[in-house]
Design a protein around this motif. Structure first.
Motif, PDB file in Angstrom:
ATOM      1  N   LEU A 106      -3.914  18.608  13.912  1.00  0.00           N
ATOM      2  CA  LEU A 106      -3.874  17.207  13.485  1.00  0.00           C
ATOM      3  C   LEU A 106      -5.088  16.409  13.957  1.00  0.00           C
ATOM      4  CD1 LEU A 106      -0.107  16.418  14.165  1.00  0.00           C
ATOM      5  CD2 LEU A 106      -1.187  16.884  11.962  1.00  0.00           C
TER       6      LEU A 106
ATOM      7  N   LEU B  71      -0.756  21.359   7.086  1.00  0.00           N
ATOM      8  CA  LEU B  71      -0.666  20.028   7.687  1.00  0.00           C
ATOM      9  C   LEU B  71       0.756  19.486   7.808  1.00  0.00           C
ATOM     10  CD1 LEU B  71      -3.807  18.396   6.040  1.00  0.00           C
ATOM     11  CD2 LEU B  71      -3.589  19.348   8.342  1.00  0.00           C
TER      12      LEU B  71
ATOM     13  N   THR C 161      -1.300   8.398  10.770  1.00  0.00           N
ATOM     14  CA  THR C 161      -1.170   7.180   9.961  1.00  0.00           C
ATOM     15  C   THR C 161      -2.488   6.660   9.403  1.00  0.00           C
ATOM     16  OG1 THR C 161      -1.313   5.779  11.954  1.00  0.00           O
ATOM     17  CG2 THR C 161       0.894   6.459  11.221  1.00  0.00           C
ATOM     18  N   ASP C 162      -3.573   7.351   9.642  1.00  0.00           N
ATOM     19  CA  ASP C 162      -4.863   6.900   9.130  1.00  0.00           C
ATOM     20  C   ASP C 162      -4.804   6.757   7.607  1.00  0.00           C
ATOM     21  OD1 ASP C 162      -7.642   6.886   8.182  1.00  0.00           O
ATOM     22  OD2 ASP C 162      -8.135   7.361  10.258  1.00  0.00           O
TER      23      ASP C 162
ATOM     24  N   SER D  41      -6.912   7.146   5.432  1.00  0.00           N
ATOM     25  CA  SER D  41      -7.657   8.182   4.719  1.00  0.00           C
ATOM     26  C   SER D  41      -6.749   9.322   4.265  1.00  0.00           C
ATOM     27  CB  SER D  41      -8.778   8.740   5.606  1.00  0.00           C
ATOM     28  OG  SER D  41      -8.242   9.400   6.745  1.00  0.00           O
ATOM     29  N   ASN D  42      -5.561   9.429   4.886  1.00  0.00           N
ATOM     30  CA  ASN D  42      -4.617  10.471   4.487  1.00  0.00           C
ATOM     31  C   ASN D  42      -4.116  10.268   3.059  1.00  0.00           C
ATOM     32  OD1 ASN D  42      -4.737  11.613   7.059  1.00  0.00           O
ATOM     33  ND2 ASN D  42      -3.033  10.394   7.819  1.00  0.00           N
TER      34      ASN D  42
ATOM     35  N   SER E 190      -6.455  12.239   0.984  1.00  0.00           N
ATOM     36  CA  SER E 190      -6.667  13.640   1.352  1.00  0.00           C
ATOM     37  C   SER E 190      -5.389  14.478   1.413  1.00  0.00           C
ATOM     38  CB  SER E 190      -7.378  13.718   2.709  1.00  0.00           C
ATOM     39  OG  SER E 190      -6.599  13.104   3.717  1.00  0.00           O
ATOM     40  N   THR E 191      -4.217  13.830   1.376  1.00  0.00           N
ATOM     41  CA  THR E 191      -2.967  14.586   1.460  1.00  0.00           C
ATOM     42  C   THR E 191      -2.000  14.146   0.358  1.00  0.00           C
ATOM     43  OG1 THR E 191      -1.941  12.987   2.984  1.00  0.00           O
ATOM     44  CG2 THR E 191      -3.169  14.811   3.971  1.00  0.00           C
TER      45      THR E 191
ATOM     46  N   THR F 270       3.352  15.160   2.157  1.00  0.00           N
ATOM     47  CA  THR F 270       2.752  15.267   3.484  1.00  0.00           C
ATOM     48  C   THR F 270       2.710  13.907   4.164  1.00  0.00           C
ATOM     49  OG1 THR F 270       1.393  17.151   2.810  1.00  0.00           O
ATOM     50  CG2 THR F 270       0.690  15.947   4.771  1.00  0.00           C
ATOM     51  N   GLN F 271       2.380  12.873   3.427  1.00  0.00           N
ATOM     52  CA  GLN F 271       2.321  11.526   3.989  1.00  0.00           C
ATOM     53  C   GLN F 271       3.681  11.082   4.532  1.00  0.00           C
ATOM     54  OE1 GLN F 271       0.547   8.782   1.095  1.00  0.00           O
ATOM     55  NE2 GLN F 271      -0.768  10.435   0.391  1.00  0.00           N
TER      56      GLN F 271
ATOM     57  N   TYR G  68       4.236  12.787   7.759  1.00  0.00           N
ATOM     58  CA  TYR G  68       3.359  12.180   8.762  1.00  0.00           C
ATOM     59  C   TYR G  68       3.983  10.909   9.339  1.00  0.00           C
ATOM     60  CZ  TYR G  68      -0.929  14.971   8.061  1.00  0.00           C
ATOM     61  OH  TYR G  68      -1.864  15.968   8.046  1.00  0.00           O
TER      62      TYR G  68
ATOM     63  N   TYR H  46       0.981   2.058   3.810  1.00  0.00           N
ATOM     64  CA  TYR H  46       1.849   3.046   3.165  1.00  0.00           C
ATOM     65  C   TYR H  46       3.060   2.381   2.496  1.00  0.00           C
ATOM     66  CZ  TYR H  46      -0.897   6.602   5.528  1.00  0.00           C
ATOM     67  OH  TYR H  46      -1.934   7.399   5.951  1.00  0.00           O
TER      68      TYR H  46
END
Length: 222
Positions: A29, A61, A111-112, A114-115, A118-119, A123-124, A127, A163
């Motif tokens: 991570l 991930l 929690t960035d 950018s996820n 990219s995900t 996945t989010q 996370y 989010y």
């Protein structure tokens, strides 16, 4: 899915492996953290001495996040483990230069914003759930000092609303639930980023009580 499934299965079934699994999944991570001193490196020494690359198998991930979140109570034990490949540099346990500690670094990674690019939404959602579990674990250990806890809450208060605007209902629901949970505990009242937020439950109860008192006073005067 095969690799992540095997990792999850072993972690669930083999108790002695769990702490080590948490240790390695933390490295997964954190390895994509944006350190100002390592932006130009495509290959570098990552957390716990693991060699990191610019690309990570995306199917790994969610399994990494689930393990770290589900067994967040083992994070301190995982960090205390010794390994011949370990590097003692504390910078390796940070997500970026603003990280206040390992728990904060993990929450930053989970929690960035950018996820989002990219995900996958699945996945989010994992996370976000894991980030809340890491915060709960951090609040229960003495090694996590107040300044790190405040940084954890600050990151969540900043990133969860991002989010909450997701088009995916599962991501949106988990982010909203986590945010309102923190708010209901009064943890966001002192955040500079929450000046326009809905008042906490305690404040709402107080205001309701004041309104009732006003009504009673008006009746008495009449």
């Amino acid at each position: 899915p095969l690799i992540s499934g095997q990792i999850l299965d072993i972690t669930l079934r083999v108790l002695p492996v769990r702490t080590y699994a948490v240790r390695r999944m933390i490295s997964v991570l954190l390895q994509d953290g944006k350190d100002a001193n390592a932006n130009s490196h495509h290959n570098s020494l990552g957390t716990f001495g693991m060699t990191t690359t610019a690309n990570m198998m995306p199917e790994l991930l969610p399994a990494a996040a689930w393990i770290v979140g589900e067994y967040a109570s083992l994070i301190d034990d995982a960090l205390a483990m010794s390994d011949e490949n370990d590097n003692d540099n504390d910078e390796l346990l940070k997500y970026d230069l603003s990280s206040m500690g390992t728990y904060h670094a993990i929450i930053q990674a989970l929690t960035d914003p950018s996820n989002i690019d990219s995900t996958s939404p699945t996945t989010q959602s994992i996370y976000i759930q894991a980030a809340m579990k890491v915060l709960a674990a951090a609040s229960a250990v003495a090694k996590c000092i107040d300044s790190e806890l405040e940084a954890c809450i600050s990151s969540l208060s900043i990133y969860l609303p991002v989010y909450m605007q997701s088009m995916d209902t599962e991501v949106q629901e988990r982010a909203f639930t986590g945010f309102r949970l923190l708010e209901s505990f009064g943890l966001l009242q002192n955040s500079t980023n929450q000046s326009n937020s809905v008042p906490s439950l305690k404040l709402l109860d107080k205001n309701d009580g004041d309104d009732e008192d006003s009504v009673e006073e008006q009746k008495a005067s009449n």
